[in-house]
Design an enzyme around this catalytic site. Structure first.
Site, PDB file in Angstrom:
ATOM      1  N   SER A 181     -17.223   4.332 -53.531  1.00 15.59           N
ATOM      2  CA  SER A 181     -16.675   5.262 -52.525  1.00 15.59           C
ATOM      3  C   SER A 181     -15.406   4.862 -51.978  1.00 15.59           C
ATOM      4  O   SER A 181     -14.974   3.763 -52.240  1.00 15.59           O
ATOM      5  CB  SER A 181     -17.424   5.221 -50.995  1.00 15.59           C
ATOM      6  OG  SER A 181     -17.629   3.824 -50.560  1.00 15.59           O
ATOM      7  N   ASP A 203     -17.135   8.305 -55.796  1.00 15.02           N
ATOM      8  CA  ASP A 203     -18.130   8.893 -54.736  1.00 15.02           C
ATOM      9  C   ASP A 203     -17.307   9.601 -53.577  1.00 15.02           C
ATOM     10  O   ASP A 203     -16.506   9.036 -52.951  1.00 15.02           O
ATOM     11  CB  ASP A 203     -19.010   8.048 -54.198  1.00 15.02           C
ATOM     12  CG  ASP A 203     -20.357   8.653 -53.571  1.00 15.02           C
ATOM     13  OD1 ASP A 203     -20.318   9.664 -54.047  1.00 15.02           O
ATOM     14  OD2 ASP A 203     -21.060   7.937 -52.745  1.00 15.02           O
ATOM     15  N   HIS A 204     -17.508  10.897 -53.668  1.00 13.38           N
ATOM     16  CA  HIS A 204     -16.603  11.545 -52.271  1.00 13.38           C
ATOM     17  C   HIS A 204     -15.238  11.405 -52.480  1.00 13.38           C
ATOM     18  O   HIS A 204     -14.679  11.125 -51.167  1.00 13.38           O
ATOM     19  CB  HIS A 204     -17.390  11.340 -50.806  1.00 13.38           C
ATOM     20  CG  HIS A 204     -18.900  11.518 -50.920  1.00 13.38           C
ATOM     21  ND1 HIS A 204     -19.123  12.890 -50.595  1.00 13.38           N
ATOM     22  CD2 HIS A 204     -20.044  10.708 -50.961  1.00 13.38           C
ATOM     23  CE1 HIS A 204     -20.525  13.035 -50.556  1.00 13.38           C
ATOM     24  NE2 HIS A 204     -20.951  11.824 -50.696  1.00 13.38           N
ATOM     25  N   GLY A 262     -27.498   8.632 -45.321  1.00 11.57           N
ATOM     26  CA  GLY A 262     -27.975   7.667 -44.259  1.00 11.57           C
ATOM     27  C   GLY A 262     -29.486   7.578 -44.270  1.00 11.57           C
ATOM     28  O   GLY A 262     -30.182   7.860 -45.164  1.00 11.57           O
ATOM     29  N   HIS A 319     -27.023  14.375 -53.665  1.00 13.68           N
ATOM     30  CA  HIS A 319     -26.558  13.629 -52.624  1.00 13.68           C
ATOM     31  C   HIS A 319     -27.639  12.915 -51.646  1.00 13.68           C
ATOM     32  O   HIS A 319     -28.596  13.808 -51.320  1.00 13.68           O
ATOM     33  CB  HIS A 319     -25.254  13.871 -51.882  1.00 13.68           C
ATOM     34  CG  HIS A 319     -24.014  13.659 -52.833  1.00 13.68           C
ATOM     35  ND1 HIS A 319     -22.982  12.775 -52.908  1.00 13.68           N
ATOM     36  CD2 HIS A 319     -23.615  14.212 -54.203  1.00 13.68           C
ATOM     37  CE1 HIS A 319     -22.221  13.019 -53.665  1.00 13.68           C
ATOM     38  NE2 HIS A 319     -22.717  13.848 -54.483  1.00 13.68           N
ATOM     39  N   SER A 323     -31.864   8.791 -50.945  1.00  9.48           N
ATOM     40  CA  SER A 323     -32.497   7.591 -50.458  1.00  9.48           C
ATOM     41  C   SER A 323     -33.938   7.935 -50.043  1.00  9.48           C
ATOM     42  O   SER A 323     -33.980   8.963 -49.190  1.00  9.48           O
ATOM     43  CB  SER A 323     -31.818   6.605 -49.606  1.00  9.48           C
ATOM     44  OG  SER A 323     -30.875   5.961 -50.444  1.00  9.48           O
ATOM     45  N   ILE A 359     -27.899   7.049 -54.519  1.00 10.69           N
ATOM     46  CA  ILE A 359     -28.853   6.314 -53.784  1.00 10.69           C
ATOM     47  C   ILE A 359     -27.914   5.224 -53.273  1.00 10.69           C
ATOM     48  O   ILE A 359     -27.250   4.452 -54.357  1.00 10.69           O
ATOM     49  CB  ILE A 359     -29.822   5.681 -54.608  1.00 10.69           C
ATOM     50  CG1 ILE A 359     -31.131   6.889 -55.063  1.00 10.69           C
ATOM     51  CG2 ILE A 359     -30.671   4.635 -53.773  1.00 10.69           C
ATOM     52  CD1 ILE A 359     -31.942   6.503 -55.943  1.00 10.69           C
ATOM     53  N   ASP A 360     -27.744   4.976 -52.005  1.00  9.77           N
ATOM     54  CA  ASP A 360     -26.959   3.982 -51.403  1.00  9.77           C
ATOM     55  C   ASP A 360     -27.781   3.148 -50.359  1.00  9.77           C
ATOM     56  O   ASP A 360     -28.146   2.110 -50.200  1.00  9.77           O
ATOM     57  CB  ASP A 360     -25.728   4.494 -50.745  1.00  9.77           C
ATOM     58  CG  ASP A 360     -24.797   3.375 -50.311  1.00  9.77           C
ATOM     59  OD1 ASP A 360     -25.302   2.084 -50.356  1.00  9.77           O
ATOM     60  OD2 ASP A 360     -23.764   3.624 -49.919  1.00  9.77           O
ATOM     61  N   SER A 361     -28.356   3.982 -49.374  1.00 17.02           N
ATOM     62  CA  SER A 361     -28.993   3.648 -48.080  1.00 17.02           C
ATOM     63  C   SER A 361     -30.167   2.548 -48.495  1.00 17.02           C
ATOM     64  O   SER A 361     -30.402   1.694 -47.850  1.00 17.02           O
ATOM     65  CB  SER A 361     -29.556   4.656 -47.336  1.00 17.02           C
ATOM     66  OG  SER A 361     -28.376   5.471 -46.549  1.00 17.02           O
TER      67      SER A 361
HETATM   68  P1  13P Z   1     -28.158   7.795 -49.104  1.00 23.01           P
HETATM   69  O1  13P Z   1     -27.464   7.573 -47.950  1.00 23.01           O
HETATM   70  O2  13P Z   1     -29.223   8.832 -49.090  1.00 23.01           O
HETATM   71  O3  13P Z   1     -28.421   6.790 -49.907  1.00 23.01           O
HETATM   72  O4  13P Z   1     -26.975   8.790 -49.993  1.00 23.01           O
HETATM   73  C1  13P Z   1     -25.982   8.227 -50.834  1.00 23.01           C
HETATM   74  C2  13P Z   1     -24.966   9.190 -51.477  1.00 23.01           C
HETATM   75  O5  13P Z   1     -25.302  10.576 -51.536  1.00 23.01           O
HETATM   76  C3  13P Z   1     -23.919   8.603 -52.040  1.00 23.01           C
HETATM   77  O6  13P Z   1     -23.014   9.666 -52.180  1.00 23.01           O
HETATM   78  O1  G3H Z   2     -22.280   8.891 -49.236  1.00 25.83           O
HETATM   79  C1  G3H Z   2     -21.961   7.764 -48.772  1.00 25.83           C
HETATM   80  C2  G3H Z   2     -22.155   6.530 -49.660  1.00 25.83           C
HETATM   81  O2  G3H Z   2     -23.339   6.258 -48.787  1.00 25.83           O
HETATM   82  C3  G3H Z   2     -21.205   5.465 -49.346  1.00 25.83           C
HETATM   83  O3  G3H Z   2     -20.828   5.173 -47.983  1.00 25.83           O
HETATM   84  O4  G3H Z   2     -18.446   5.522 -47.471  1.00 25.83           O
HETATM   85  O5  G3H Z   2     -19.878   3.965 -46.147  1.00 25.83           O
HETATM   86  O6  G3H Z   2     -19.027   3.618 -48.676  1.00 25.83           O
HETATM   87  P1  G3H Z   2     -19.531   4.561 -47.416  1.00 25.83           P
HETATM   88 ZN    ZN Z   3     -23.093  11.444 -51.189  1.00 24.21          ZN
END
Ligand code: 13P
Ligand code: G3H
Ligand code: ZN
Length: 309
Positions: free
Chosen positions: A50, A82-83, A181, A211, A214, A255-257
């Protein structure tokens, strides 16, 4: 195996009815945990960065760590922004070696989103880089007070053909009820599979991205609560819903959270049980191992991309 785009990964995933995990990375332990897991189960991999991760860890550090993961594992790895929120950010990542970028114009009008996305696609495609666009807004969907507001945030299937045709994007993120989140649903989790189905019919064989995917694994939320944290009401996307999406047109699941939760819970537990300990390797090592377990679980039990190299 070089650093690759997601083109071939998505073609195979679509045909095979599975999805590729796209995991967010911010430091060495996260990259190692994810890539070691993927290596153990022979899975293709998308590592995504990101703007915040890039600011935190620095583009070159992340790129070199990902290159190290590629050398150590021999896996096909796609490096994805990402984003991305501007042409300039996408350009900088493309020029800096990323093989895939997301331009997130989902907050713009359809016309503005198309114009911005097309500008990024034109620049990216000339350099062999693929682009993910987004239609529909994820964040805050769960906070919608009434149905019409809620509907306004979901992807409108009637817009997807025009968006994809006019921009030339390689994949499309859609909003069907997930959000970013650890607090995704106030009540029962519900995803709009009817929207996904409609989009799938309008865009045959086209890779869709989910997106906010999680599951907010109970084991780690409970561990955080047990060791001094507080996350009442945390709730994620049930894994059976993700499996269903992966069997449909969804080829990339973000998947990040879940990784953040595993890492934080493990570190909290370590400090609670070892109050005098201050060697970072003693808590970052177990955190890396927890990330590895989560990623293996996602790949094998949820996404089905194990053995798909
Ligand atoms: P989560 O917060 O559900 O893990 O989503 C991550 C995400 O969409 C990153 O772009
Ligand atoms: O979609 C967002 C991702 O979880 C990345 O989060 O911008 O805090 O790195 P971040
Ligand atoms: Zn996302």
């Amino acid at each position: 195996m070089p650093i690759v785009t997601s083109k071939e990964m998505f073609e195979k995933a679509y045909a095979g009815g599975y999805a590729i995990g796209a995991f967010n990375v911010n430091n060495m332990e996260i990259i190692q945990g994810i890539s070691e897991a993927a290596k153990e189960v022979d899975s293709p991999l998308i590592l995504q960065v990101s703007a915040g991760a890039r600011k935190y860890a620095n583009h070159t550090y992340l790129m070199k760590l990902i290159e190290a993961a590629e050398i150590e594992t021999g896996l096909p790895i796609c490096v994805h922004l990402d984003h991305g929120d501007s042409f300039e950010l996408c350009k900088s990542c493309i020029d800096g070696g990323f093989t895939s970028v997301m331009i997130d114009g989902s907050h713009l009008s359809l016309e503005e989103n198309i114009a911005l996305t097309k500008k990024v696609v034109d620049y990216a495609h000339e350099r062999g880089v693929v682009v993910e666009g987004e239609l529909g807004r994820l964040s805050g969907i769960e906070d919608a007070i009434n149905v019409s507001e809620e509907d306004a945030a979901f992807t409108k299937p009637a817009e997807v053909e025009e968006f994809v045709t006019k921009t030339g994007v390689d994949s499309l993120a859609i909003a069907i009820g997930t959000s970013h989140g650890a607090y995704k649903f106030k009540d029962q989790p519900r995803l709009r599979f009817d929207i996904l189905e409609d989009v799938q019919q309008r865009l045959p064989q086209f890779p869709i991205v989910l997106h906010g995917a999680s599951s907010v694994l109970t084991e780690y939320v409970e561990m955080i609560n047990r060791y001094g944290g507080s996350m009442p009401g945390a709730k994620g996307v049930p894994e059976e819903m993700l499996r269903k999406a992966a069997e449909m047109a969804v080829c990339k699941v973000n998947i990040d959270s879940d990784l953040r939760l595993a890492m934080t819970a493990t570190i909290r537990k370590h400090h609670a049980e070892n109050p005098g300990e201050f060697d970072p390797r003693k808590y970052l090592g177990p955190a890396r191992a927890a990330i590895k377990e989560v990623v293996k679980h996602k790949i094998v039990n949820v996404l089905g991309c194990d053995g798909k190299i």
